[in-house]
Structures are given as structure tokens and as C-alpha cells.
Design an enzyme around this catalytic site. Sequence first.
Site, PDB file in Angstrom:
ATOM      1  N   ASP A  69       0.798  -1.467  -0.114  1.00 48.32           N
ATOM      2  CA  ASP A  69      -0.019   0.135  -0.294  1.00 48.32           C
ATOM      3  C   ASP A  69       0.995   1.574   0.249  1.00 48.32           C
ATOM      4  OD1 ASP A  69      -2.918   0.353   0.268  1.00 48.32           O
ATOM      5  OD2 ASP A  69      -2.249   1.886   1.529  1.00 48.32           O
ATOM      6  N   PHE A 159       3.934   5.204 -13.423  1.00 47.18           N
ATOM      7  CA  PHE A 159       2.089   5.225 -13.421  1.00 47.18           C
ATOM      8  C   PHE A 159       1.667   6.238 -11.933  1.00 47.18           C
ATOM      9  CE2 PHE A 159       1.683   2.848  -9.621  1.00 47.18           C
ATOM     10  CZ  PHE A 159       2.699   2.434  -9.306  1.00 47.18           C
TER      11      PHE A 159
HETATM   12  P1  IMP Z   1      -3.166   1.258  -3.663  1.00 49.56           P
HETATM   13  O1  IMP Z   1      -3.535   0.898  -4.878  1.00 49.56           O
HETATM   14  O2  IMP Z   1      -4.317   1.615  -2.865  1.00 49.56           O
HETATM   15  O3  IMP Z   1      -2.023   0.715  -3.174  1.00 49.56           O
HETATM   16  O4  IMP Z   1      -2.789   2.756  -4.359  1.00 49.56           O
HETATM   17  C1  IMP Z   1      -1.444   3.957  -4.546  1.00 49.56           C
HETATM   18  C2  IMP Z   1      -1.013   4.860  -5.613  1.00 49.56           C
HETATM   19  O5  IMP Z   1      -0.704   5.759  -5.262  1.00 49.56           O
HETATM   20  C3  IMP Z   1      -1.448   4.654  -6.947  1.00 49.56           C
HETATM   21  O6  IMP Z   1      -2.346   4.692  -7.430  1.00 49.56           O
HETATM   22  C4  IMP Z   1      -0.828   5.957  -7.216  1.00 49.56           C
HETATM   23  O7  IMP Z   1      -1.753   7.327  -6.928  1.00 49.56           O
HETATM   24  C5  IMP Z   1       0.224   6.245  -6.114  1.00 49.56           C
HETATM   25  N1  IMP Z   1       1.535   5.412  -5.960  1.00 49.56           N
HETATM   26  C6  IMP Z   1       2.024   4.834  -5.333  1.00 49.56           C
HETATM   27  N2  IMP Z   1       2.816   4.491  -6.022  1.00 49.56           N
HETATM   28  C7  IMP Z   1       3.460   5.263  -6.678  1.00 49.56           C
HETATM   29  C8  IMP Z   1       5.076   5.583  -7.604  1.00 49.56           C
HETATM   30  O8  IMP Z   1       5.452   4.034  -7.965  1.00 49.56           O
HETATM   31  N3  IMP Z   1       4.546   5.742  -8.470  1.00 49.56           N
HETATM   32  C9  IMP Z   1       3.410   7.071  -9.389  1.00 49.56           C
HETATM   33  N4  IMP Z   1       2.382   6.892  -7.913  1.00 49.56           N
HETATM   34  C10 IMP Z   1       2.023   6.062  -7.198  1.00 49.56           C
END
Ligand code: IMP
Length: 202
Positions: A69, A159
Site C-alpha cells: 500500500d 504510473f
Molecule cells: P494503492 O494501490 O491503494 O496502494 O494505491 C497507490 C496509489 O498511490 C497509486 O494508485 C498511485 O496513485 C500512487 N502511487 C503509489 N506508488 C506510486 C509510484 O511508484 N508512482 C506513482 N504513483 C504511485
Amino acid sequence: MELNKVLIASSNSKKIREIEEFLKPLGIEVVLPSRKLEVEETGTTFLENAYLKAKAYHEEFCLPTLADDSGLIADSIAPYPGVYSARFYSLEVFGKEEPIPSEDSANIKKLLRVLKDKENRNARFVACIVLYLGDGKGIFSEGVVKGYITDTPRGHKGFGYDPIFVPEGFNVTFAQMELSQKQKISHRARALKKLAEMLKTL
Ligand code: IMP
């Protein structure tokens, strides 16, 4: 601890690729879930949400499960976007954006709008990784990379918020870097490195 197979509790292909690239050289086979689970991320911390995802996928697929996360925290509006990074565009706070042409671009548009007149552009990416082994057992680690938010998006790799984040010591965004370079310094890579070290000592 010997670990030869790990399920990745994610459906984000870019995130999976970063985790896979890291685990493969360690001789760990990466297994992807055959279907996406709708896990409600009700936690208020990255750790809680990573744990919720890892546990839910473990219960369904019965394999050691790794969940990430992660998110971006901008100093001048901390703790946002934070644990809401993926759906920042849809939050009432600071006003909503339409998810057009994509959720990622709407998140970027909103963050740039909110930071428009802010002098402090400092920010940090945080990743919390949980490896859940079942029976309430598991390990976790956290990785952070500091940097700043640009005025406009730059680059098309990566991304999420990659096009507007310049890591400390660089003058290009994550989206302008090769994945191999991002993998040396990213929050996710740092968390995974710590986790790999812990596995060796278990
Ligand atoms: P999760 O999948 O709920 O952990 O959401 C993480 C969100 O944080 C992603 O959809 C991105 O918007 C942002 N995020 C996390 N890691 C990265 C990264 O390495 N690059 C760019 N955005 C990130």
C-alpha cells in the site's frame, strides 16, 4: 526463511511489474491472483491497508501473500493525498475532478491545482509492504523517497503520480526515468530491500 512462491495482492500491472522485477532475482516465483478481490481499504495508515489486502488475498488463495500500500504525501497539504492517493480526484476535500481521461491524470490535475500557489513543493512517496504468512503471522517494511512536485507533468513512463515527482538528487521525474533507475531509489524498492533483508534473518 526459505520462500519460493509469493502471491501478489494487486491488480495494478505497473506495480506488479516493479515487485516482480525485484523478487525474481531473489529466486522467488511470483504468482498472480486469478481474479481481483474487492478489498475495502478502510485503514487510516498504509500499514493497515497493506495488511487488509494481504490477509484477504491469503484467505482466498492460501499462499504467502505480499501486498503493497503506497502513496504520495505533499508536505504543504499533508497527510494528502496519502492513503487516498489512488482516489484523490474523487475526494470532496479540495474539490472533485472527473476521472477523465484516466484516474491517474485526474489525480495529477487535482494535485497540481491544489499546489498551484504553494511555495513548498516538497513531497514523499511512501510504500508499506506486508508479507502475510497466515495464522496472524507476517512481516512488514516501509520505504520512503523524498522529492518535489513539478509544475507540469513530464515523461510517460511509470504510473500514478510519476510524471510530477522528481526524487531528491535528480532533475527528472520518475516518469522520465528507465524502470531500472526508478528501481534503485523508489519507495517500493526500498521497502522490498528491507523485507528481503528481514527474510534472510528469519
Ligand atoms: P494503492 O494501490 O491503494 O496502494 O494505491 C497507490 C496509489 O498511490 C497509486 O494508485 C498511485 O496513485 C500512487 N502511487 C503509489 N506508488 C506510486 C509510484 O511508484 N508512482 C506513482 N504513483 C504511485
